[in-house]
Motif scaffolding. Structure first.
Motif, PDB file in Angstrom:
ATOM      1  N   THR A 140       0.960  -1.167   0.117  1.00  0.00           N
ATOM      2  CA  THR A 140      -0.012   0.154  -0.123  1.00  0.00           C
ATOM      3  C   THR A 140       0.601   1.261   0.156  1.00  0.00           C
ATOM      4  O   THR A 140       0.587   2.181  -0.755  1.00  0.00           O
ATOM      5  CB  THR A 140      -0.781   0.022   1.210  1.00  0.00           C
ATOM      6  N   ALA A 144       0.648   3.986  -2.858  1.00  0.00           N
ATOM      7  CA  ALA A 144       0.132   5.287  -2.594  1.00  0.00           C
ATOM      8  C   ALA A 144       1.278   6.264  -2.955  1.00  0.00           C
ATOM      9  O   ALA A 144       0.926   7.547  -3.368  1.00  0.00           O
ATOM     10  CB  ALA A 144       0.142   5.311  -0.982  1.00  0.00           C
ATOM     11  N   THR A 147       0.776   6.951  -6.658  1.00  0.00           N
ATOM     12  CA  THR A 147      -0.528   7.633  -6.856  1.00  0.00           C
ATOM     13  C   THR A 147      -0.128   9.141  -6.456  1.00  0.00           C
ATOM     14  O   THR A 147      -0.753  10.104  -7.243  1.00  0.00           O
ATOM     15  CB  THR A 147      -1.502   7.292  -5.980  1.00  0.00           C
ATOM     16  N   PHE A 148       0.460   9.372  -5.454  1.00  0.00           N
ATOM     17  CA  PHE A 148       0.781  10.771  -4.881  1.00  0.00           C
ATOM     18  C   PHE A 148       1.207  11.569  -5.790  1.00  0.00           C
ATOM     19  O   PHE A 148       0.867  12.738  -6.390  1.00  0.00           O
ATOM     20  CB  PHE A 148       1.623  10.674  -3.632  1.00  0.00           C
ATOM     21  N   PHE A 249      -0.854  11.462   3.122  1.00  0.00           N
ATOM     22  CA  PHE A 249      -1.359  10.647   2.156  1.00  0.00           C
ATOM     23  C   PHE A 249      -1.208   9.205   2.136  1.00  0.00           C
ATOM     24  O   PHE A 249      -2.138   8.516   2.277  1.00  0.00           O
ATOM     25  CB  PHE A 249      -0.952  11.247   0.550  1.00  0.00           C
ATOM     26  N   ILE A 250       0.042   9.005   2.469  1.00  0.00           N
ATOM     27  CA  ILE A 250       0.306   7.481   2.630  1.00  0.00           C
ATOM     28  C   ILE A 250      -0.407   6.769   3.825  1.00  0.00           C
ATOM     29  O   ILE A 250      -1.023   5.887   3.914  1.00  0.00           O
ATOM     30  CB  ILE A 250       2.021   7.150   2.970  1.00  0.00           C
ATOM     31  N   GLN A 253      -4.240   6.130   3.097  1.00  0.00           N
ATOM     32  CA  GLN A 253      -4.253   5.081   2.011  1.00  0.00           C
ATOM     33  C   GLN A 253      -4.012   3.901   3.004  1.00  0.00           C
ATOM     34  O   GLN A 253      -4.862   2.679   2.826  1.00  0.00           O
ATOM     35  CB  GLN A 253      -3.116   4.945   1.004  1.00  0.00           C
TER      36      GLN A 253
END
Ligand code: ATP
Ligand code: MG
Length: 436
Positions: A140, A144, A147-148, A249-250, A253
């Motif tokens: 994950t 992440a 994606t970030f 953000f991490i 997620q």
């Protein structure tokens, strides 16, 4: 014959398969038999499930196979899902068909073995619930990060792993024979990234990074994954904020995708949630020293790098990650520029994780002063001519730029709350180990 539809254990545990017949495949996690009944706990990648194998409910030969099969045997089961409050997860399978794919030999891993033994058996130990949970969290975290950066318009940019020069100090270089010459494994993507920003402006990468760390610590691996970013037109302040956003953000997620795993690892969900919604402070190195000396009763001289002990004390002081900027320029790499407002210090920062997990990000604005860099390289005994290509970047349309690197394993260790970084990567490489 129609193709079998295989159910994953998590679907059963979610309650969707109650009273239905399902086909499962996986491995025996635990097994115990008494007379005409065998209790098999089966696992697949998604969870564990209790299965009850009763003589008479399936052909006798299959029952005998079930009784005989040792843990880690691979099996296929068919049966009906029943709600059962006593079973782990609240459901059990009443088996009507059992097929052993591979009868496992006696498994070498049993309870209470030494960490070194488990590292020797790493290829098998990866199946443990603890490691499986950490590896899911790692997955994950990695997802992440991609994606970030992609969501924010960064391009993925790759640098060579074999590099002719050092980036982070000669003492941690791994040398590699290169035909009749020699080269080194990458200590960082950064110098090449600085070339990339003139074409793509905002870039990131996540890749294996190598440092021959000569001391044994619980935070250093010889091979680790660093997630780095570099951006034209950004300054120190900008990247510090990007770093804080990336960490939040991490965490978000993880909270969304890995509640189960956090539970298995006994990690505090609420605490992580609170951090994911917090502002993180930024202080200067000088302020950090003052806090350590005045509030924590330490006696640190201005000019020394913060060691583990100091980082941990500082972390105790805050409940969130904290960004520390403006370290003394003398102890910083040649590419970290002096701060014109405070020339004893560099325009750089480290992000320190809470609870003693140490530095999770290190970054800086980049030095644009070629003469200063040459002087500093010479002082380190580095052959300046090797960096000619790097100095070219300052000659052809140079722009202010900045970047940082985040240690994937450090972040995973912190999120999982585990005490050694070794368990955050499938096959750890350290000072003392590169097998299996
Ligand atoms: P440290 O002081 O802890 O050795 P560093 O200053 O050498 O870290 P940087 O060069 O800034 O680290 O690298 C960026 C990030 O990479 C660090 O913040 C850390 O999260 C991670 N990192 C650095 N070295 C290692 C290592 N040997 N093993 C795992 N992660 C590392
Ligand atoms: Mg280091």
């Amino acid at each position: 014959m129609s193709k079998t539809t295989w159910t994953k254990i998590e679907e059963i545990l979610s309650g969707n398969k109650k009273d239905k017949e399902v086909h499962l495949r996986g491995w025996i996690y635990r097994t115990r038999s008494s007379g005409n009944i065998v209790f098999i706990t089966m696992r697949d990648a998604t969870g564990i499930l209790q299965a009850t194998v009763k003589k008479g409910n399936l052909p006798d030969s299959e029952f005998e196979d079930g009784k005989k099969a040792l843990i880690e045997s691979s099996i296929e089961l068919t049966g009906k899902v029943k709600e059962d409050k006593r079973a782990p997860g609240g459901y059990e399978l009443q088996v009507t068909k059992l097929n052993v794919i591979n009868f496992a030999e006696p498994f070498p891993i049993v309870k209470d073995q030494s960490p070194e033994f488990l590292l020797d058996q790493r290829h098998l130990w990866l199946r443990s619930r603890k490691l499986a949970s950490i590896l899911k969290i790692r997955s994950t975290v990695v997802g992440a990060i991609h994606t970030f950066f992609r969501d924010r318009g960064f391009y993925e940019f790759d640098a060579p792993v074999l590099q002719p020069n050092q980036c982070e100090g000669g003492s941690t270089l791994f040398e590699v024979k290169y035909y009749n010459d020699k080269t080194y494994l990458s200590q960082s993507w950064q110098l090449y990234a600085e070339a990339g920003i003139f074409s793509l402006e905002k870039i990131y990468n996540m890749g294996p990074t190598f440092r021959a760390e000569k001391s044994k610590t619980s935070r250093h691996l010889s091979e680790f994954w660093m997630a780095e970013m570099e951006a034209a037109w950004m300054d120190l302040h900008d990247i510090v904020e990007v770093g804080k956003d990336e960490i939040r953000f991490i965490l978000k997620q993880i909270l969304k995708n890995n509640k189960n795993e956090l539970e298995i690892l006994e990690q505090d969900y609420k605490k992580l949630k609170q951090i994911s919604e917090s502002e993180f402070p930024t202080i200067t190195y000088t302020e950090a020293i003052n806090i350590l000396n005045e509030k924590e009763g330490m006696n640190i001289k201005w000019g020394k790098d913060l060691r583990t002990l100091e980082e941990n004390k500082l972390a105790d002081y805050f409940n969130t990650p904290v960004a520390v900027t403006n370290y003394p320029v003398e102890i910083m790499a040649f590419y970290k520029p002096r701060d014109p407002k405070d020339p004893k210090t560099a325009l750089c920062f480290d992000m320190i994780a809470p609870e003693g997990y140490g530095e999770i990000i290190g970054g800086s604005q980049r030095n644009l002063d070629v003469e200063d860099m040459k002087k500093r390289l010479k002082a380190m005994g580095e052959p300046v001519e090797n960096y000619k290509w790097y100095f070219d970047l300052r000659r052809f349309g140079s722009v202010p730029h900045a970047g940082y690197g985040l240690g994937v394993e450090r972040v995973v260790a912190w999120i999982c709350g585990i005490d050694n970084i070794k368990d955050t990567i499938p096959f750890p490489r350290t000072l003392l180990r590169f097998r299996p």
